[in-house]
Scaffold this motif. Structure first.
Motif, PDB file in Angstrom:
ATOM      1  N   PRO A  80       0.492  -1.277   0.133  1.00 45.46           N
ATOM      2  CA  PRO A  80      -0.452  -0.085   0.222  1.00 45.46           C
ATOM      3  C   PRO A  80       0.903   1.458  -0.074  1.00 45.46           C
ATOM      4  N   PHE A  81       1.602   0.949   0.639  1.00 46.21           N
ATOM      5  CA  PHE A  81       3.084   2.543   0.996  1.00 46.21           C
ATOM      6  C   PHE A  81       3.738   2.982  -0.605  1.00 46.21           C
ATOM      7  N   GLU A  82       3.505   1.380  -1.255  1.00 47.85           N
ATOM      8  CA  GLU A  82       4.549   1.729  -2.444  1.00 47.85           C
ATOM      9  C   GLU A  82       3.106   2.776  -4.166  1.00 47.85           C
ATOM     10  N   LYS A  83       2.280   2.107  -3.502  1.00 46.06           N
ATOM     11  CA  LYS A  83       0.623   3.021  -3.793  1.00 46.06           C
ATOM     12  C   LYS A  83       1.076   4.152  -3.504  1.00 46.06           C
ATOM     13  N   LEU A  84       1.238   4.418  -2.689  1.00 43.35           N
ATOM     14  CA  LEU A  84       0.800   5.748  -1.969  1.00 43.35           C
ATOM     15  C   LEU A  84       2.125   7.101  -2.396  1.00 43.35           C
ATOM     16  N   ASN A  85       2.924   6.190  -2.604  1.00 42.37           N
ATOM     17  CA  ASN A  85       4.129   7.490  -2.683  1.00 42.37           C
ATOM     18  C   ASN A  85       4.049   7.680  -3.896  1.00 42.37           C
ATOM     19  N   PRO A 113       2.763  12.541   9.531  1.00 40.21           N
ATOM     20  CA  PRO A 113       2.084  11.704   8.743  1.00 40.21           C
ATOM     21  C   PRO A 113       1.548  11.204   9.687  1.00 40.21           C
ATOM     22  N   LEU A 114       0.885  10.274   8.846  1.00 37.96           N
ATOM     23  CA  LEU A 114      -0.668   9.668   9.537  1.00 37.96           C
ATOM     24  C   LEU A 114      -0.654   8.200   8.684  1.00 37.96           C
ATOM     25  N   SER A 115       0.134   8.666   7.894  1.00 33.39           N
ATOM     26  CA  SER A 115       0.080   6.444   6.728  1.00 33.39           C
ATOM     27  C   SER A 115       0.334   5.465   7.721  1.00 33.39           C
ATOM     28  N   LEU A 116       1.306   5.799   8.588  1.00 38.18           N
ATOM     29  CA  LEU A 116       1.778   4.533   8.615  1.00 38.18           C
ATOM     30  C   LEU A 116       1.777   4.039   9.984  1.00 38.18           C
ATOM     31  N   GLY A 117       1.279   2.626  10.311  1.00 41.21           N
ATOM     32  CA  GLY A 117       1.315   2.541  11.814  1.00 41.21           C
ATOM     33  C   GLY A 117       2.109   2.336  12.926  1.00 41.21           C
ATOM     34  N   GLU A 118       2.800   2.736  12.148  1.00 40.58           N
ATOM     35  CA  GLU A 118       4.346   2.849  12.867  1.00 40.58           C
ATOM     36  C   GLU A 118       3.960   3.352  14.476  1.00 40.58           C
ATOM     37  N   PRO A 119       4.153   2.938  15.762  1.00 43.86           N
ATOM     38  CA  PRO A 119       4.211   4.022  17.007  1.00 43.86           C
ATOM     39  C   PRO A 119       5.004   4.578  17.332  1.00 43.86           C
ATOM     40  N   LYS A 120       4.472   6.067  18.113  1.00 41.50           N
ATOM     41  CA  LYS A 120       5.781   6.505  18.856  1.00 41.50           C
ATOM     42  C   LYS A 120       5.667   7.715  19.566  1.00 41.50           C
ATOM     43  N   PRO A 151      -5.054   5.869   1.119  1.00 45.55           N
ATOM     44  CA  PRO A 151      -6.527   5.074   1.025  1.00 45.55           C
ATOM     45  C   PRO A 151      -6.994   4.628   1.134  1.00 45.55           C
ATOM     46  N   GLY A 152      -7.780   3.979   1.526  1.00 47.04           N
ATOM     47  CA  GLY A 152      -9.037   3.185   2.345  1.00 47.04           C
ATOM     48  C   GLY A 152      -8.727   1.671   0.842  1.00 47.04           C
ATOM     49  N   SER A 153      -9.117   1.565  -0.555  1.00 46.57           N
ATOM     50  CA  SER A 153      -9.164   0.735  -1.633  1.00 46.57           C
ATOM     51  C   SER A 153      -7.618   0.090  -1.932  1.00 46.57           C
ATOM     52  N   PHE A 154      -6.306   1.253  -1.683  1.00 42.75           N
ATOM     53  CA  PHE A 154      -4.881   0.611  -1.284  1.00 42.75           C
ATOM     54  C   PHE A 154      -5.085  -0.367  -0.084  1.00 42.75           C
ATOM     55  N   LEU A 155      -6.003  -0.668   0.554  1.00 44.14           N
ATOM     56  CA  LEU A 155      -5.773  -1.458   1.636  1.00 44.14           C
ATOM     57  C   LEU A 155      -6.773  -3.215   1.644  1.00 44.14           C
ATOM     58  N   ALA A 156      -7.677  -3.418   0.588  1.00 45.67           N
ATOM     59  CA  ALA A 156      -8.843  -3.959   0.020  1.00 45.67           C
ATOM     60  C   ALA A 156      -8.580  -4.242  -1.508  1.00 45.67           C
TER      61      ALA A 156
END
Length: 401
Positions: free
Chosen positions: A14-19, A35-42, A357-362
């Motif tokens: 998904p993040f390749e598509k987003l880039n 940046p709020l795209s990656l589910g990486e805890p901060k 985008p939600g469509s990138f996750l489905a």
């Protein structure tokens, strides 16, 4: 040159598509990037884990030997104690738990040991989903079946909609609760129904529970597949496997530490696979992980940080977006009411907020793509950044209406 033809079936991440989607966007200079795209805890990792990893005496001993694939006795005991105390599910630390290098590695490699390789084998997964499930199925030679999670089903996979012909071919069934990206939690009744199906059709359930410790209500925390299995009489957890991690629970994504627990027969085969795969957790990481699983104070503090965010974000976003109220995890699954890809692209170009985008996750199905017209927002940034991003999201949505 010979190459594995199964790679041809893999989708870009998904993040390749987003880039690619945002490649030509110039960030607006008047707004800082959030940046709020990656589910990486901060949130900060627990200090006692950092201190343990910096202990030179411990490192000198730990790095001088090969790690145990089964993990140390202390680590397995700490994990078993945590599972018992948190979920009321007693597990044998010697046969029903394996330490792993985070859930991502384990969710992928587990399929390689669990699937038969038969031509018609099938792996069921929720849609939208964590793409590792799909890649694991494809590279093991199985066909993914996407079980849509739509508003009509409360954003949960509709088990009653599974065709008989798919169930007969199913060997592995991935679930995620609390769900990524919707934040929805499967009920004990739904988990019990799935266990019944697993027994009837002879498949393994792989329950991704890595968000289980981030939840809204202390009186109603997410239950584990193991909880329901034990409560319904399946006390040896036959066909039930759960995956947990320190990444979200303890803000330790860089440690790459988690565990797999459940059916001892299935785990013994997975252990054999791991001995060949050579993926044992480093000794010093095992020692630090033992400390993390033994402490709940830092977990409660982390959970409170997310609760503070969601208490402030929910009312603000609810005036302009439709979304399922997340019972767990750190995402909002927002209905944009418009093309999700263009929404994400224009949001970044206008307000410098990055979401997925939600469509990138489905995946597209006969009933459509359940991620279309949705975005996933990962509220992992500091509180003030999250509030600023929410204000920009609301302003952007208001201007588009």
């Amino acid at each position: 040159m010979t190459r594995n033809p199964r790679f041809e079936a893999l989708h870009p991440y998904p993040f390749e598509k987003l880039n690619a989607l945002i490649a030509n966007i110039a960030e607006p200079g008047q707004f800082s990037n959030i940046p709020l795209s990656l589910g990486e805890p901060k949130h900060p990792p627990p200090r006692f884990v950092v201190d343990a990893l910096a202990d030179t005496e411990m490192l000198t001993v730990a790095l001088a030997g090969y790690p145990a694939t089964r993990g140390t006795e202390n680590l397995r005991a700490a994990i078993a104690d945590w599972v018992r105390d948190r979920f009321g599910a007693p597990i044998d630390p010697d046969t029903e738990v394996l330490p792993v290098n985070g859930t991502r590695e384990a969710l992928f490699s587990f399929a390689q040991s669990a699937l038969s390789g038969d031509r018609d084998s099938c792996v069921v997964m929720p849609n939208p989903f964590y793409q590792i499930y799909e890649g694991a199925a494809l590279l093991a030679g199985a066909a993914p079946f996407y079980l849509n999670s739509n508003p009509a089903q409360g954003y949960q996979p509709d088990l009653d909609s599974l065709p008989e012909e798919i169930l007969r071919k199913t060997e592995l069934f991935y679930i995620c609760s609390p769900g990524n990206p919707t934040g929805q939690v499967m009920s004990p009744e739904e988990l019990g129904q799935l266990i019944d199906l697993a027994h009837r059709y002879d498949f393994i359930i792989a329950a991704d529970e890595c968000y289980s410790e981030i939840y809204a209500d202390d009186d109603d925390p997410p239950q584990s597949l193991l909880t329901v299995s034990n409560a319904t009489g399946n006390k040896n957890y036959e066909r039930c496997i759960v995956f947990h991690s320190l990444s979200k629970r303890s803000n330790l994504p860089g440690l790459r530490s988690g565990f797999v627990a459940g059916d001892a027969t299935v785990l013994e085969r997975y252990f054999q696979y791991r001995t060949y795969h050579g993926c044992a957790m480093s000794p010093h990481h095992q020692l630090a992980s033992t400390l993390a699983w033994q402490d709940e104070e830092h977990v409660r503090a982390n959970r409170d940080l997310y609760r503070r965010k969601f208490a402030a974000l929910g009312p603000m976003l609810g005036e302009h977006f439709a979304f399922p109220d997340p019972a767990g995890g750190f995402y909002h699954w927002l209905d944009t009411g418009t093309d999700d890809q263009m929404f994400c692209r224009d949001l970044l170009a206008t307000y410098n907020v990055k979401v997925v985008p939600g469509s990138f996750l489905a995946r597209d199905t006969a009933d459509g793509n359940p991620g279309e017209n949705h975005i996933r927002v990962a509220w992992v940034a500091p509180f003030d950044d999250c509030m600023e991003a929410a204000k920009r999201l609301v302003e952007f949505k208001r201007n588009r209406c």
